[in-house]
Motif scaffolding. Structure first.
Motif, mmCIF file in Angstrom:
data_model
loop_
_atom_site.group_PDB
_atom_site.id
_atom_site.type_symbol
_atom_site.label_atom_id
_atom_site.label_comp_id
_atom_site.label_asym_id
_atom_site.label_seq_id
_atom_site.Cartn_x
_atom_site.Cartn_y
_atom_site.Cartn_z
ATOM 1 N N THR A 1 31.306 0.204 48.925
ATOM 2 C CA THR A 1 30.460 0.459 50.096
ATOM 3 C C THR A 1 29.033 -0.021 49.846
ATOM 4 O O THR A 1 28.443 -0.716 50.671
ATOM 5 C CB THR A 1 30.472 1.965 50.441
ATOM 6 O OG1 THR A 1 31.818 2.346 50.720
ATOM 7 C CG2 THR A 1 29.593 2.270 51.634
ATOM 8 N N ASP B 1 34.392 -9.241 51.203
ATOM 9 C CA ASP B 1 34.732 -7.930 50.669
ATOM 10 C C ASP B 1 36.098 -8.106 50.001
ATOM 11 O O ASP B 1 37.110 -8.250 50.682
ATOM 12 C CB ASP B 1 34.792 -6.910 51.823
ATOM 13 C CG ASP B 1 35.291 -5.536 51.370
ATOM 14 O OD1 ASP B 1 35.940 -5.442 50.311
ATOM 15 O OD2 ASP B 1 35.043 -4.561 52.100
ATOM 16 N N GLN C 1 40.062 -4.910 48.110
ATOM 17 C CA GLN C 1 41.527 -4.770 48.064
ATOM 18 C C GLN C 1 42.203 -5.940 47.361
ATOM 19 O O GLN C 1 43.392 -5.884 47.056
ATOM 20 C CB GLN C 1 42.103 -4.640 49.478
ATOM 21 C CG GLN C 1 41.763 -3.347 50.196
ATOM 22 C CD GLN C 1 42.444 -2.128 49.595
ATOM 23 O OE1 GLN C 1 43.466 -2.236 48.910
ATOM 24 N NE2 GLN C 1 41.888 -0.965 49.838
ATOM 25 N N SER D 1 35.252 -3.075 43.721
ATOM 26 C CA SER D 1 35.148 -1.644 43.444
ATOM 27 C C SER D 1 36.086 -1.266 42.308
ATOM 28 O O SER D 1 37.164 -1.846 42.162
ATOM 29 C CB SER D 1 35.497 -0.847 44.708
ATOM 30 O OG SER D 1 35.432 0.533 44.445
ATOM 31 N N LYS E 1 39.761 1.217 42.949
ATOM 32 C CA LYS E 1 40.980 0.666 43.525
ATOM 33 C C LYS E 1 41.793 -0.082 42.463
ATOM 34 O O LYS E 1 42.850 -0.608 42.751
ATOM 35 C CB LYS E 1 40.635 -0.273 44.695
ATOM 36 C CG LYS E 1 39.705 0.333 45.771
ATOM 37 C CD LYS E 1 40.447 1.150 46.790
ATOM 38 C CE LYS E 1 39.526 1.877 47.761
ATOM 39 N NZ LYS E 1 39.066 1.090 48.893
HETATM 40 C C1 LIG Z 1 37.832 1.102 49.481
HETATM 41 C C2 LIG Z 1 37.215 -0.045 50.186
HETATM 42 C C3 LIG Z 1 35.809 -0.181 50.306
HETATM 43 C C4 LIG Z 1 34.873 0.884 49.840
HETATM 44 O O1 LIG Z 1 34.786 0.937 48.435
HETATM 45 P P1 LIG Z 1 34.264 2.278 47.742
HETATM 46 O O2 LIG Z 1 34.165 1.926 46.308
HETATM 47 O O3 LIG Z 1 35.267 3.345 48.052
HETATM 48 O O4 LIG Z 1 32.912 2.561 48.343
HETATM 49 C C5 LIG Z 1 35.318 -1.286 50.931
HETATM 50 N N1 LIG Z 1 36.126 -2.240 51.409
HETATM 51 C C6 LIG Z 1 37.464 -2.162 51.315
HETATM 52 C C7 LIG Z 1 38.317 -3.251 51.846
HETATM 53 C C8 LIG Z 1 38.049 -1.059 50.706
HETATM 54 O O5 LIG Z 1 39.374 -0.969 50.639
#
Ligand SMILES: *Cc1c(COP(=O)(O)O)cnc(C)c1O
Length: 389
Positions: A72, A176, A179, A199, A202
């Motif tokens: 985020t 982003d 995932q 991140s 995940k």
């Molecule tokens: C989980 C997620 C986020 C947010 O990441 P956090 O580390 O939880 O803040 C942003 N973009 C996507 C596509 C996500 O799956």
């Protein structure tokens, strides 16, 4: 009762090896990486090592990795930092209708400040149209942001082609990749992106830890102001253990990538095949080609995804519905809406994501229970329905 977690796109457990690496950095190795004595240098070295580990996973240079508090923050920094830096050049951003809320809500905020945002459509398979992207570009466009892998339907966007278009027009390109990380090979040089969000939680690392890749030579404004950490670009005493854990998780993800993809896609396909064969009136959302290896998004006609979720939960099974991150809101998923799924079908949708700890027995347990649950809910729904089902 068995416990089956099929929500790996929401978050993952921290792997034992990752936790083991982290623990000393809470206790004996607690020094501030900015301190000049040995205890500080030891911490600084740990951050340096983690930076190399994360960089290696996406083929970046370590100096291009900036640690943040997660996906985020990375998304917010990328979009606000780019807009602040380039505001004299223009006020137009291009993104997609299916971004994570970290991006969409940041864009909505910018719209209130006078920025203009174009939200690209997706086709019935879940992909953006490169022609629509290129047509949307104006001389005021300062940023293009398209996610690598969608968190609900798992579709993998053609980021290399998007980046080539951005580059041709001299526009900054962000993706982003939260995932995507650890779920497909990622090479930032090959993709040609300027900014990439990732991140830790995940990919079997700790929560509250992430990074923004900023390509060498790319300049965006700082988002957090304070100390000189992260090469003076992201202030705040480092989340030392979180960074160490992210580094270790990235190293494992790199070494394990092929196995991970094979393991997840086999179990995901097995889950899909059993559901489609054994439960009538069920549909897969999004194409099965170019998709996150663990992601399955299914609509069960005539019933509510929330009811399925709650009943599965009674059997120790964790899944999510329509929009994972807004599971407390009744708003239909913006991703499934963009995909063209009718509202009543969106309400009958469940997202299953398998991961490294999922087994075939888990899948069998889930499908066996799911069959009973769906049949029961449909029976109730047909008795009570006033909608003519
Ligand atoms: C989980 C997620 C986020 C947010 O990441 P956090 O580390 O939880 O803040 C942003 N973009 C996507 C596509 C996500 O799956």
């Amino acid at each position: 009762m068995r416990n089956v977690y099929l929500d790996y796109s929401a978050t993952t457990p921290v792997k034992e090896e990752v936790l083991k690496e982290m623990i000393p950095y809470f206790t004996e190795k607690f020094g501030n990486p900015s301190s000049l004595y040995d205890k500080g240098l030891e911490s600084k070295d740990a951050v340096t090592h983690a930076r190399e580990q994360v960089a290696a996973l996406i083929n970046a240079k370590p100096a291009e990795i900036y640690f943040t508090a997660g996906g985020t923050e990375s998304d917010n920094w990328a979009v606000f930092g780019a807009c602040e830096k380039l505001k004299s050049k223009g006020n137009h951003i291009i993104t997609t209708k299916i971004e994570h809320h970290a991006m969409l809500h940041s864009c909505a905020f910018l719209e209130k400040q006078g920025y203009e945002v174009t939200y690209l459509d997706i086709d019935k398979d879940g992909f953006i149209d490169l022609k629509q992207l290129e047509d949307a570009i104006t001389d005021k466009t300062i940023l293009i942001s398209v996610m690598l892998v969608n968190n609900e339907i798992g579709t993998i966007q053609p980021i290399k082609e998007v980046a080539a278009i951005a580059k041709k027009h001299g526009i900054l390109i962000h993706t982003d990749a939260v995932q995507g990380l650890g779920n497909l090979p990622i090479d930032v040089k090959d993709l040609g992106v300027d900014l990439m969000s990732v991140s830790s939680h995940k990919i079997y690392g700790p929560k509250g830890s992430g990074a923004l890749y900023i390509r060498k030579g790319v300049s965006i404004s700082n988002y957090l102001h304070g100390g000189a950490q992260e090469n003076r670009r992201r202030a705040g005493t480092e989340n030392l253990a979180g960074i160490v854990g992210f580094g270790k998780a990235a190293e494992i993800a790199k070494n394990n990538l092929e196995n991970h993809i094979k393991h997840c896609s086999e179990l995901r396909n097995y889950l899909k095949d059993r559901i489609i064969a054994e439960i009538p009136d069920t549909y897969v959302n999004g194409t099965m080609e170019k998709r996150h290896p663990g992601n399955l998004n299914i609509t069960f006609k005539y019933i509510e995804g929330e009811s399925i979720l709650l009943l599965l939960n009674q059997f120790g099974i964790s899944v999510s519905t329509g929009s994972a991150c807004s599971s407390t809101s009744l708003e239909p998923s913006h991703v499934l809406s963009a995909l063209g799924v009718p509202v009543e079908m969106i309400h009958g949708t469940v997202r299953f994501t398998v991961g490294d700890f999922t087994t075939k027995e888990d899948i069998d347990y889930v499908v066996d229970n799911l069959k009973t649950i769906v049949a029961k809910l449909r029976e109730i729904s047909s008795v009570n329905s006033t909608k003519g089902w």
